[in-house]
Write a protein that holds these residues in place. Structure first.
Motif, PDB file in Angstrom:
ATOM      1  N   PHE A   1      42.170  38.948  47.264  1.00  0.00           N
ATOM      2  CA  PHE A   1      43.023  39.807  46.435  1.00  0.00           C
ATOM      3  C   PHE A   1      42.987  39.359  44.978  1.00  0.00           C
ATOM      4  O   PHE A   1      42.948  40.189  44.055  1.00  0.00           O
ATOM      5  N   ALA A   2      42.967  38.044  44.749  1.00  0.00           N
ATOM      6  CA  ALA A   2      42.893  37.515  43.380  1.00  0.00           C
ATOM      7  C   ALA A   2      41.576  37.912  42.716  1.00  0.00           C
ATOM      8  O   ALA A   2      41.536  38.271  41.519  1.00  0.00           O
ATOM      9  N   LEU A   3      40.477  37.866  43.473  1.00  0.00           N
ATOM     10  CA  LEU A   3      39.174  38.246  42.919  1.00  0.00           C
ATOM     11  C   LEU A   3      39.157  39.720  42.535  1.00  0.00           C
ATOM     12  O   LEU A   3      38.590  40.105  41.494  1.00  0.00           O
ATOM     13  N   ILE A   4      39.800  40.546  43.361  1.00  0.00           N
ATOM     14  CA  ILE A   4      39.851  41.979  43.047  1.00  0.00           C
ATOM     15  C   ILE A   4      40.688  42.209  41.787  1.00  0.00           C
ATOM     16  O   ILE A   4      40.347  43.053  40.941  1.00  0.00           O
ATOM     17  N   CYS A   5      41.779  41.442  41.647  1.00  0.00           N
ATOM     18  CA  CYS A   5      42.599  41.541  40.433  1.00  0.00           C
ATOM     19  C   CYS A   5      41.802  41.128  39.202  1.00  0.00           C
ATOM     20  O   CYS A   5      41.888  41.760  38.133  1.00  0.00           O
ATOM     21  N   GLN A   6      41.015  40.052  39.344  1.00  0.00           N
ATOM     22  CA  GLN A   6      40.194  39.594  38.220  1.00  0.00           C
ATOM     23  C   GLN A   6      39.103  40.612  37.901  1.00  0.00           C
ATOM     24  O   GLN A   6      38.759  40.821  36.728  1.00  0.00           O
ATOM     25  N   LEU A   7      38.578  41.237  38.950  1.00  0.00           N
ATOM     26  CA  LEU A   7      37.555  42.267  38.748  1.00  0.00           C
ATOM     27  C   LEU A   7      38.130  43.441  37.955  1.00  0.00           C
ATOM     28  O   LEU A   7      37.480  43.965  37.043  1.00  0.00           O
ATOM     29  N   GLN A   8      39.351  43.852  38.311  1.00  0.00           N
ATOM     30  CA  GLN A   8      39.978  44.949  37.576  1.00  0.00           C
ATOM     31  C   GLN A   8      40.159  44.596  36.097  1.00  0.00           C
ATOM     32  O   GLN A   8      39.905  45.422  35.213  1.00  0.00           O
ATOM     33  N   TYR A   9      40.603  43.345  35.843  1.00  0.00           N
ATOM     34  CA  TYR A   9      40.817  42.927  34.445  1.00  0.00           C
ATOM     35  C   TYR A   9      39.500  42.933  33.669  1.00  0.00           C
ATOM     36  O   TYR A   9      39.447  43.339  32.507  1.00  0.00           O
ATOM     37  N   THR A  10      38.428  42.479  34.341  1.00  0.00           N
ATOM     38  CA  THR A  10      37.112  42.475  33.689  1.00  0.00           C
ATOM     39  C   THR A  10      36.673  43.899  33.357  1.00  0.00           C
ATOM     40  O   THR A  10      36.067  44.144  32.307  1.00  0.00           O
ATOM     41  N   ALA A  11      37.019  44.830  34.236  1.00  0.00           N
ATOM     42  CA  ALA A  11      36.588  46.217  34.047  1.00  0.00           C
ATOM     43  C   ALA A  11      37.482  46.978  33.078  1.00  0.00           C
ATOM     44  O   ALA A  11      36.995  47.808  32.294  1.00  0.00           O
ATOM     45  N   GLN A  12      38.786  46.731  33.110  1.00  0.00           N
ATOM     46  CA  GLN A  12      39.708  47.565  32.346  1.00  0.00           C
ATOM     47  C   GLN A  12      40.539  46.820  31.296  1.00  0.00           C
ATOM     48  O   GLN A  12      41.168  47.456  30.448  1.00  0.00           O
ATOM     49  N   GLY A  13      40.575  45.493  31.376  1.00  0.00           N
ATOM     50  CA  GLY A  13      41.441  44.740  30.470  1.00  0.00           C
ATOM     51  C   GLY A  13      42.902  44.898  30.869  1.00  0.00           C
ATOM     52  O   GLY A  13      43.217  45.157  32.031  1.00  0.00           O
ATOM     53  N   GLU A  14      43.805  44.785  29.893  1.00  0.00           N
ATOM     54  CA  GLU A  14      45.230  44.920  30.174  1.00  0.00           C
ATOM     55  C   GLU A  14      45.574  46.379  30.496  1.00  0.00           C
ATOM     56  O   GLU A  14      45.171  47.300  29.771  1.00  0.00           O
ATOM     57  N   VAL A  15      46.314  46.571  31.582  1.00  0.00           N
ATOM     58  CA  VAL A  15      46.748  47.912  31.982  1.00  0.00           C
ATOM     59  C   VAL A  15      48.240  47.879  32.291  1.00  0.00           C
ATOM     60  O   VAL A  15      48.808  46.821  32.569  1.00  0.00           O
ATOM     61  N   ASN A  16      48.876  49.038  32.245  1.00  0.00           N
ATOM     62  CA  ASN A  16      50.318  49.110  32.504  1.00  0.00           C
ATOM     63  C   ASN A  16      50.655  48.798  33.952  1.00  0.00           C
ATOM     64  O   ASN A  16      51.663  48.171  34.253  1.00  0.00           O
ATOM     65  N   SER A  17      49.828  49.269  34.865  1.00  0.00           N
ATOM     66  CA  SER A  17      50.085  49.067  36.294  1.00  0.00           C
ATOM     67  C   SER A  17      48.850  48.453  36.926  1.00  0.00           C
ATOM     68  O   SER A  17      47.855  49.150  37.207  1.00  0.00           O
ATOM     69  N   SER A  18      48.886  47.134  37.147  1.00  0.00           N
ATOM     70  CA  SER A  18      47.716  46.426  37.661  1.00  0.00           C
ATOM     71  C   SER A  18      47.661  46.474  39.186  1.00  0.00           C
ATOM     72  O   SER A  18      48.607  46.898  39.856  1.00  0.00           O
ATOM     73  N   ILE A  19      46.536  46.030  39.713  1.00  0.00           N
ATOM     74  CA  ILE A  19      46.374  45.919  41.165  1.00  0.00           C
ATOM     75  C   ILE A  19      47.454  45.007  41.744  1.00  0.00           C
ATOM     76  O   ILE A  19      48.039  45.291  42.794  1.00  0.00           O
ATOM     77  N   LYS A  20      47.741  43.932  41.039  1.00  0.00           N
ATOM     78  CA  LYS A  20      48.750  42.985  41.516  1.00  0.00           C
ATOM     79  C   LYS A  20      50.119  43.662  41.612  1.00  0.00           C
ATOM     80  O   LYS A  20      50.843  43.515  42.597  1.00  0.00           O
ATOM     81  N   ASP A  21      50.485  44.418  40.578  1.00  0.00           N
ATOM     82  CA  ASP A  21      51.779  45.092  40.564  1.00  0.00           C
ATOM     83  C   ASP A  21      51.899  46.105  41.702  1.00  0.00           C
ATOM     84  O   ASP A  21      52.957  46.234  42.317  1.00  0.00           O
ATOM     85  N   ARG A  22      50.824  46.818  41.984  1.00  0.00           N
ATOM     86  CA  ARG A  22      50.894  47.926  42.942  1.00  0.00           C
ATOM     87  C   ARG A  22      50.645  47.514  44.384  1.00  0.00           C
ATOM     88  O   ARG A  22      51.172  48.140  45.305  1.00  0.00           O
ATOM     89  N   PHE A  23      49.845  46.461  44.594  1.00  0.00           N
ATOM     90  CA  PHE A  23      49.399  46.183  45.961  1.00  0.00           C
ATOM     91  C   PHE A  23      49.790  44.806  46.514  1.00  0.00           C
ATOM     92  O   PHE A  23      49.530  44.537  47.681  1.00  0.00           O
ATOM     93  N   PHE A  24      50.383  43.926  45.694  1.00  0.00           N
ATOM     94  CA  PHE A  24      50.628  42.564  46.182  1.00  0.00           C
ATOM     95  C   PHE A  24      51.515  42.564  47.428  1.00  0.00           C
ATOM     96  O   PHE A  24      51.221  41.881  48.419  1.00  0.00           O
ATOM     97  N   ALA A  25      52.631  43.298  47.398  1.00  0.00           N
ATOM     98  CA  ALA A  25      53.565  43.293  48.529  1.00  0.00           C
ATOM     99  C   ALA A  25      52.907  43.801  49.802  1.00  0.00           C
ATOM    100  O   ALA A  25      53.027  43.198  50.873  1.00  0.00           O
ATOM    101  N   SER A  26      52.169  44.922  49.708  1.00  0.00           N
ATOM    102  CA  SER A  26      51.531  45.482  50.908  1.00  0.00           C
ATOM    103  C   SER A  26      50.358  44.636  51.377  1.00  0.00           C
ATOM    104  O   SER A  26      50.152  44.444  52.577  1.00  0.00           O
TER     105      SER A  26
END
Length: 549
Positions: A452-477
């Protein structure tokens, strides 16, 4: 606990049981004929006077308030004179008897006292004959001791044995043992032993007769508690300011403190430095002392012991939350394990957070904490303190609290410390949760967290700072139902991000997916902790390779 407090009381107590240190505010100067010499001198000293287990409704010999000494309260003054009359055979007190036989002299003192500024018309008064304070006279002190011992002998009731010392050398009386001042407790102090309902009485025994603690042991344990709660010294801070540092107590919460000491004095045992403000030098010294076997025995054939009592103020009473007694060598081994469990990597270096920092990470911060929040902090603080000193497990509610915070807030190094601490103290597996990324850890929950951390890092590499990150939306589930969340992330999001980054993290993501094989449907609470720790370790891991692996 009482037995060890009594032993400490014997060690720290000074003087005779009949005498106790009290504050004296004013000296009334008279001559040998009892005449007032027109002087009331400010004293503000601590002097030894008659010891009273309870002042309420009683008068103290030669040291009391204006109401008793000067007769501003008639009933209290009568009790004062009655107490004085018990010592009429003491020749050295004849000037005081003469003074009270001369109403005009008494009135002069009253008038002189009332002429003082109103704010200063308080405190205890005593007598000086010329330049000698009567309470410092050896004959007067011996008379007080003699009357005290005679009083004890007359109060003995058969062969009743003390529950602490096991002897009948001192009487067991139905009277208060004394009070101790604790944070948020009553100003006058709180009682460790008290009785106020019939539920505490049996076999027609009233009050303290139920507990069977003799007068000597009672005073010993009270003075030991008073010493532990107040002992300390001033230290100088960086800016030249001074602060009082307690030597034998540690604050757990606003109304809870831990009192600690050793059976034999040992300056190397300092839980405040070890647990609350650990440093690399302190940790290194502790580890080396365990290896060499130093500091385990102190001038004794028997091993030294460490004691700790955690107490809270509960209105007029003291609530004992915890009591522990362990050998000094075991204490050192337990602290070694504590440091291994809380060691944390921050900015590339190992550091050891203090217990207060760990406690604050266990509880969600609120602008206005409720009474329930205060009680929870005291309860969890006592649990952490006990776990540090005894190497015991921790309740999973602490893990649940931290995981809930992570789902809605940032993930700090201190929070990872709490998760790792709870996991290593509660789950018994073939592997130990390390302080940094563990490439050999085959736990599916841990691997899912890393993925999950690698996917979060991948998103940051692709999009930079975003309002709603993978971590914010998917960490709990993802931390509770990896199978569903990971399938969505791997099929819907990862291909898009990898296309934008020309295959970033492909090797790492594929490698971890192949090790997991089948994603778990559900994760238990401890497995969610492993997931969170895997996520944090992977995210904090710095690898000297480019993002394309």
């Amino acid at each position: 606990m009482f037995a060890e407090l009594v032993e400490l009381g014997k060690r720290v107590r000074k003087g005779h049981d009949a005498l106790k240190e009290e504050k004296c505010s004013w000296d009334i100067i008279i001559d040998k004929e009892g005449n007032f010499l027109n002087q009331i001198i400010p004293c503000n000293e601590i002097i030894e006077a008659e010891n009273l287990t309870s002042k309420k409704g009683k008068a103290r010999l030669l040291l009391d308030k204006p109401e008793e000494t000067l007769g501003f309260d008639v009933d209290k003054h009568e009790k004062y004179l009655s107490k004085l009359a018990e010592y009429k055979n003491v020749q050295e007190l004849s000037p005081v008897f003469s003074f009270y036989d001369k109403p005009k002299e008494v009135e002069k003192v009253r008038k002189a006292f009332l002429e003082l500024p109103q704010a200063k018309q308080k405190g205890n008064l005593t007598f000086m004959v010329d330049s000698e304070r009567l309470l410092s006279n050896e004959s007067v002190r011996n008379a007080i001791k003699k009357k005290y011992e005679e009083g004890l002998s007359s109060k003995k009731q058969g062969d009743r044995l003390c529950a602490v010392c096991g002897t009948n050398n001192y009487p067991i009386l139905d009277e208060p043992h004394g009070s101790v001042k604790l944070p948020k407790g009553q100003t006058a102090g709180s009682m460790l032993v008290s009785y106020n309902t019939n539920a505490f009485e049996s076999y027609n025994l009233k009050g303290n007769l139920n507990s069977g603690i003799c007068t000597n042991c009672a005073r010993n344990y009270i003075e030991a508690l008073q010493y532990l709660a107040g002992n300390g010294h001033n230290i100088t801070l960086e800016k030249g300011e001074t602060k009082f540092k307690y030597s034998n107590r540690q604050k757990i919460s606003d109304d809870t403190i831990a009192l600690f000491w050793t059976k034999e004095p040992n300056d190397d045992i300092d839980p405040f430095s070890d647990i609350c403000q650990p440093t690399e030098d302190r940790v290194r010294k502790l580890f080396s002392s365990i290896i060499t076997g130093d500091n385990q025995r102190v001038n004794s054939e028997l091993e030294n012991y460490f004691y700790c009592c955690t107490m809270s103020s509960a209105a007029a009473r003291i609530a004992v939350r915890d009591w522990m007694a362990i050998s000094v060598s075991q204490y050192q081994k337990n602290l070694q394990q504590w440091f291994e469990d809380i060691a944390t990597i921050k900015d590339g270096e190992t550091f050891y957070p203090g217990i207060n920092s760990i406690l604050n990470s266990c509880i969600k911060k609120k602008t206005k904490p409720t009474q329930s929040d205060v009680k929870a902090k005291a309860r969890i603080g006592a649990i952490l303190w006990h776990a540090a000193l005894t190497n015991t497990s921790l309740p999973l509610m602490i893990l649940q609290s931290v995981l809930t915070q992570i789902e809605h807030d940032y993930f700090s190094p201190e929070k990872s410390t709490v998760i790792r601490l709870v996991l290593n103290r509660n789950i018994k597996k073939t592997y130990y949760m390390k302080k940094e990324l563990d490439e050999k850890n085959e736990s599916k929950a841990y691997l899912c967290g890393r993925l999950f951390a690698l996917i979060c890092q991948l998103q940051y590499t692709a999009q930079g700072e975003v309002n709603s990150s993978i971590k914010d939306r998917f960490f709990a589930s993802a931390s509770s139902n990896p199978s569903r969340a990971m399938s969505i992330l791997l099929t819907k999001y990862v291909p898009v991000y990898q296309k934008k980054t020309k295959g970033a993290y492909t090797k790492s993501i594929t490698g971890i997916v192949s090790r997991i094989e089948h994603f778990p449907e559900r994760l238990t609470l401890t497995e969610r902790g492993e997931f969170a720790l895997g996520y944090y370790h992977q995210y904090a891991y710095k690898k000297n390779e480019n993002s394309n692996d």
